[in-house]
Design a protein around this motif. Structure first.
Motif, PDB file in Angstrom:
ATOM      1  N   MET A 238       0.952  -1.386  -0.144  1.00  0.00           N
ATOM      2  CA  MET A 238      -0.082   0.072  -0.128  1.00  0.00           C
ATOM      3  C   MET A 238       0.823   1.239   0.070  1.00  0.00           C
ATOM      4  SD  MET A 238      -3.249  -0.195   0.152  1.00  0.00           S
ATOM      5  CE  MET A 238      -4.807   0.001   1.121  1.00  0.00           C
ATOM      6  N   ILE A 239       0.624   2.237  -0.702  1.00  0.00           N
ATOM      7  CA  ILE A 239       1.246   3.556  -0.807  1.00  0.00           C
ATOM      8  C   ILE A 239       0.510   4.406   0.116  1.00  0.00           C
ATOM      9  CG2 ILE A 239       1.547   5.582  -2.420  1.00  0.00           C
ATOM     10  CD1 ILE A 239       1.390   3.556  -4.700  1.00  0.00           C
ATOM     11  N   LYS A 240       1.541   4.872   1.212  1.00  0.00           N
ATOM     12  CA  LYS A 240       0.954   5.609   2.201  1.00  0.00           C
ATOM     13  C   LYS A 240       0.742   7.196   1.776  1.00  0.00           C
ATOM     14  CE  LYS A 240       2.287   4.762   6.633  1.00  0.00           C
ATOM     15  NZ  LYS A 240       3.148   4.331   7.609  1.00  0.00           N
ATOM     16  N   VAL A 241      -0.510   7.933   1.944  1.00  0.00           N
ATOM     17  CA  VAL A 241      -0.567   9.090   1.540  1.00  0.00           C
ATOM     18  C   VAL A 241      -1.068  10.014   2.519  1.00  0.00           C
ATOM     19  CG1 VAL A 241      -1.796  10.613   0.040  1.00  0.00           C
ATOM     20  CG2 VAL A 241      -1.042   8.518  -0.830  1.00  0.00           C
ATOM     21  N   GLY A 242      -0.496  11.019   2.824  1.00  0.00           N
ATOM     22  CA  GLY A 242      -1.129  11.926   3.632  1.00  0.00           C
ATOM     23  C   GLY A 242      -2.135  12.979   3.120  1.00  0.00           C
ATOM     24  N   PHE A 243      -3.094  13.241   3.498  1.00  0.00           N
ATOM     25  CA  PHE A 243      -4.272  14.057   2.984  1.00  0.00           C
ATOM     26  C   PHE A 243      -4.276  15.405   3.913  1.00  0.00           C
ATOM     27  CE2 PHE A 243      -8.286  15.991   3.344  1.00  0.00           C
ATOM     28  CZ  PHE A 243      -9.101  15.797   2.593  1.00  0.00           C
ATOM     29  N   MET A 244      -3.808  16.505   3.051  1.00  0.00           N
ATOM     30  CA  MET A 244      -3.538  17.751   3.783  1.00  0.00           C
ATOM     31  C   MET A 244      -4.658  18.792   3.237  1.00  0.00           C
ATOM     32  SD  MET A 244      -0.260  19.555   4.897  1.00  0.00           S
ATOM     33  CE  MET A 244      -0.414  21.008   5.985  1.00  0.00           C
ATOM     34  N   GLY A 245      -5.834  19.075   3.837  1.00  0.00           N
ATOM     35  CA  GLY A 245      -6.852  19.938   3.330  1.00  0.00           C
ATOM     36  C   GLY A 245      -6.740  21.318   3.883  1.00  0.00           C
ATOM     37  N   GLY A 246      -7.481  22.302   3.475  1.00  0.00           N
ATOM     38  CA  GLY A 246      -7.290  23.670   4.180  1.00  0.00           C
ATOM     39  C   GLY A 246      -7.667  24.503   3.084  1.00  0.00           C
ATOM     40  N   THR A 247      -8.008  25.690   3.340  1.00  0.00           N
ATOM     41  CA  THR A 247      -8.259  26.744   2.413  1.00  0.00           C
ATOM     42  C   THR A 247      -7.091  26.978   1.496  1.00  0.00           C
ATOM     43  OG1 THR A 247      -8.070  28.508   4.063  1.00  0.00           O
ATOM     44  CG2 THR A 247     -10.322  27.718   3.321  1.00  0.00           C
ATOM     45  N   PHE A 248      -5.974  27.051   2.174  1.00  0.00           N
ATOM     46  CA  PHE A 248      -4.419  27.360   1.343  1.00  0.00           C
ATOM     47  C   PHE A 248      -4.770  28.783   0.771  1.00  0.00           C
ATOM     48  CE2 PHE A 248      -4.585  22.754   1.120  1.00  0.00           C
ATOM     49  CZ  PHE A 248      -3.525  22.460   2.293  1.00  0.00           C
ATOM     50  N   ASP A 249      -5.039  29.858   1.886  1.00  0.00           N
ATOM     51  CA  ASP A 249      -5.580  31.037   1.124  1.00  0.00           C
ATOM     52  C   ASP A 249      -4.682  32.216   1.785  1.00  0.00           C
ATOM     53  OD1 ASP A 249      -7.004  32.933  -0.071  1.00  0.00           O
ATOM     54  OD2 ASP A 249      -8.510  33.018   1.452  1.00  0.00           O
ATOM     55  N   PRO A 250      -3.357  32.168   1.547  1.00  0.00           N
ATOM     56  CA  PRO A 250      -2.589  31.530   0.457  1.00  0.00           C
ATOM     57  C   PRO A 250      -1.927  30.258   1.320  1.00  0.00           C
ATOM     58  CG  PRO A 250      -1.165  33.522   1.108  1.00  0.00           C
ATOM     59  CD  PRO A 250      -2.521  33.359   2.017  1.00  0.00           C
ATOM     60  N   ILE A 251      -1.223  29.643   0.562  1.00  0.00           N
ATOM     61  CA  ILE A 251      -0.420  28.417   0.992  1.00  0.00           C
ATOM     62  C   ILE A 251       1.054  29.262   1.530  1.00  0.00           C
ATOM     63  CG2 ILE A 251       0.542  27.946  -1.152  1.00  0.00           C
ATOM     64  CD1 ILE A 251       0.688  24.745  -0.272  1.00  0.00           C
ATOM     65  N   HIS A 252       1.609  28.704   2.642  1.00  0.00           N
ATOM     66  CA  HIS A 252       2.739  29.236   3.102  1.00  0.00           C
ATOM     67  C   HIS A 252       3.677  28.268   3.524  1.00  0.00           C
ATOM     68  CE1 HIS A 252       1.207  28.718   7.019  1.00  0.00           C
ATOM     69  NE2 HIS A 252      -0.142  29.251   6.765  1.00  0.00           N
ATOM     70  N   TYR A 253       5.080  28.740   4.142  1.00  0.00           N
ATOM     71  CA  TYR A 253       5.724  27.822   4.446  1.00  0.00           C
ATOM     72  C   TYR A 253       5.658  26.873   5.763  1.00  0.00           C
ATOM     73  CZ  TYR A 253       9.307  29.638   1.268  1.00  0.00           C
ATOM     74  OH  TYR A 253      10.005  29.827   0.145  1.00  0.00           O
ATOM     75  N   GLY A 254       4.773  27.352   6.548  1.00  0.00           N
ATOM     76  CA  GLY A 254       4.176  26.521   7.771  1.00  0.00           C
ATOM     77  C   GLY A 254       3.454  25.474   7.157  1.00  0.00           C
ATOM     78  N   HIS A 255       2.572  25.241   5.994  1.00  0.00           N
ATOM     79  CA  HIS A 255       1.889  24.350   5.331  1.00  0.00           C
ATOM     80  C   HIS A 255       2.842  23.193   5.120  1.00  0.00           C
ATOM     81  CE1 HIS A 255      -1.440  27.483   4.577  1.00  0.00           C
ATOM     82  NE2 HIS A 255      -2.004  26.610   5.574  1.00  0.00           N
ATOM     83  N   LEU A 256       3.934  23.885   4.131  1.00  0.00           N
ATOM     84  CA  LEU A 256       4.967  22.927   3.713  1.00  0.00           C
ATOM     85  C   LEU A 256       5.749  22.019   4.647  1.00  0.00           C
ATOM     86  CD1 LEU A 256       5.975  25.232   1.018  1.00  0.00           C
ATOM     87  CD2 LEU A 256       4.343  23.330   0.732  1.00  0.00           C
ATOM     88  N   LEU A 257       6.155  22.798   5.973  1.00  0.00           N
ATOM     89  CA  LEU A 257       6.873  22.297   6.995  1.00  0.00           C
ATOM     90  C   LEU A 257       6.170  21.254   7.674  1.00  0.00           C
ATOM     91  CD1 LEU A 257       9.337  22.279   8.623  1.00  0.00           C
ATOM     92  CD2 LEU A 257       8.696  23.909   9.904  1.00  0.00           C
ATOM     93  N   ALA A 258       4.873  21.617   7.832  1.00  0.00           N
ATOM     94  CA  ALA A 258       3.962  20.582   8.623  1.00  0.00           C
ATOM     95  C   ALA A 258       3.996  19.068   7.660  1.00  0.00           C
ATOM     96  CB  ALA A 258       2.380  21.050   8.663  1.00  0.00           C
ATOM     97  N   ALA A 259       3.700  19.397   6.318  1.00  0.00           N
ATOM     98  CA  ALA A 259       3.461  18.549   5.388  1.00  0.00           C
ATOM     99  C   ALA A 259       4.766  17.498   5.267  1.00  0.00           C
ATOM    100  CB  ALA A 259       3.209  18.869   3.934  1.00  0.00           C
ATOM    101  N   GLU A 260       6.034  18.178   5.305  1.00  0.00           N
ATOM    102  CA  GLU A 260       7.336  17.456   5.250  1.00  0.00           C
ATOM    103  C   GLU A 260       7.455  16.592   6.520  1.00  0.00           C
ATOM    104  OE1 GLU A 260      11.018  16.293   3.279  1.00  0.00           O
ATOM    105  OE2 GLU A 260       8.909  16.678   2.754  1.00  0.00           O
ATOM    106  N   THR A 261       7.189  17.473   7.521  1.00  0.00           N
ATOM    107  CA  THR A 261       7.446  16.892   8.950  1.00  0.00           C
ATOM    108  C   THR A 261       6.534  15.598   9.124  1.00  0.00           C
ATOM    109  OG1 THR A 261       8.068  19.194   9.761  1.00  0.00           O
ATOM    110  CG2 THR A 261       7.402  17.339  11.448  1.00  0.00           C
ATOM    111  N   ALA A 262       5.245  15.694   8.623  1.00  0.00           N
ATOM    112  CA  ALA A 262       4.519  14.405   8.818  1.00  0.00           C
ATOM    113  C   ALA A 262       5.107  13.386   7.795  1.00  0.00           C
ATOM    114  CB  ALA A 262       3.133  14.814   8.156  1.00  0.00           C
ATOM    115  N   ARG A 263       5.471  13.801   6.714  1.00  0.00           N
ATOM    116  CA  ARG A 263       5.792  12.512   5.638  1.00  0.00           C
ATOM    117  C   ARG A 263       7.012  11.896   6.144  1.00  0.00           C
ATOM    118  NH1 ARG A 263       9.663  11.732   1.839  1.00  0.00           N
ATOM    119  NH2 ARG A 263      10.741  13.431   2.345  1.00  0.00           N
ATOM    120  N   GLU A 264       8.103  12.672   6.669  1.00  0.00           N
ATOM    121  CA  GLU A 264       8.998  12.124   7.262  1.00  0.00           C
ATOM    122  C   GLU A 264       8.798  11.343   8.633  1.00  0.00           C
ATOM    123  OE1 GLU A 264      12.409  14.866   8.786  1.00  0.00           O
ATOM    124  OE2 GLU A 264      13.444  13.723   7.206  1.00  0.00           O
ATOM    125  N   ALA A 265       8.081  11.803   9.410  1.00  0.00           N
ATOM    126  CA  ALA A 265       7.849  11.046  10.716  1.00  0.00           C
ATOM    127  C   ALA A 265       7.138   9.606  10.655  1.00  0.00           C
ATOM    128  CB  ALA A 265       7.288  12.076  11.742  1.00  0.00           C
TER     129      ALA A 265
END
Length: 196
Positions: free
Chosen positions: A1-28
């Protein structure tokens, strides 16, 4: 199985905090990919997004184009209406049966989980990844057992950026450079987003 993190939100706008959270979750959590899914209309936010759906999706594409493990999906924008995670997860599971989904959420949203639409059913379909910031610890004892048993907590470095603050800074003529990726910054400037 391919493990996928679903990151929802308005992204209004997307910023470095969103990207850091996604990368932290992906790695951890050993995720193969993180899918950014801009909402059409989030159920637990009162204000309408400042940028329209196509603009928010375009900013996500621009923000993640350097990262091969990140992907943008328009499932909620295409569906329209209020964006309930359970509807999106069911759609994605039908389209991608070889994927195992986890929903990535910030500290501020973990305590809202009991209010989510059809949360018991959703908790049976996915795991949750709670991204805990040092200034906003998560107390799992406040959550019902059916959620507690389905959530993994990970630590994220403190980064004080919010979409609300970015929109305020644009509106008041302050710089947002280095709060958002350069391609997002250029898109906001060119389209005069958030200026009024």
């Amino acid at each position: 199985m391919i493990k996928v993190g679903f990151m929802g939100g308005t992204f209004d706008p997307i910023h470095y905090g969103h990207l850091l959270a996604a990368e932290t979750a992906r790695e951890a959590c050993g995720l193969d990919e993180v899918w950014f899914i801009p909402s059409f209309r989030p159920p637990l936010k009162e204000n309408e997004p400042g940028a329209d759906g196509s603009q928010r999706l375009e900013m996500v594409y621009r923000a993640i184009d350097f990262q091969p493990h990140f992907r943008a999906m328009d499932v909620e924008l295409e569906r329209g209406g209020t964006s309930f995670s359970i509807d999106s997860i069911k759609s994605l599971q039908a389209l991608y049966p070889d994927r195992e989904f986890s929903i990535i959420i910030g500290s501020d949203r973990v305590n809202d989980l009991p209010k989510w639409h059809l949360i018991e059913e959703l908790a049976g379909l996915v795991r949750f990844i709670g991204v805990e910031r040092p200034d906003e610890p998560i107390d799992l004892s406040l959550l019902p057992a059916f959620i507690r048993d389905r959530i993994d907590l990970i630590k994220m470095p403190l980064i004080e950026i919010s979409s609300t603050e970015i929109r305020r800074r644009v509106r008041t003529g302050q710089s947002i450079r280095f709060l958002v990726p350069e391609k997002v910054y250029s898109f906001i400037k060119r389209n005069q987003l958030y200026e009024s």
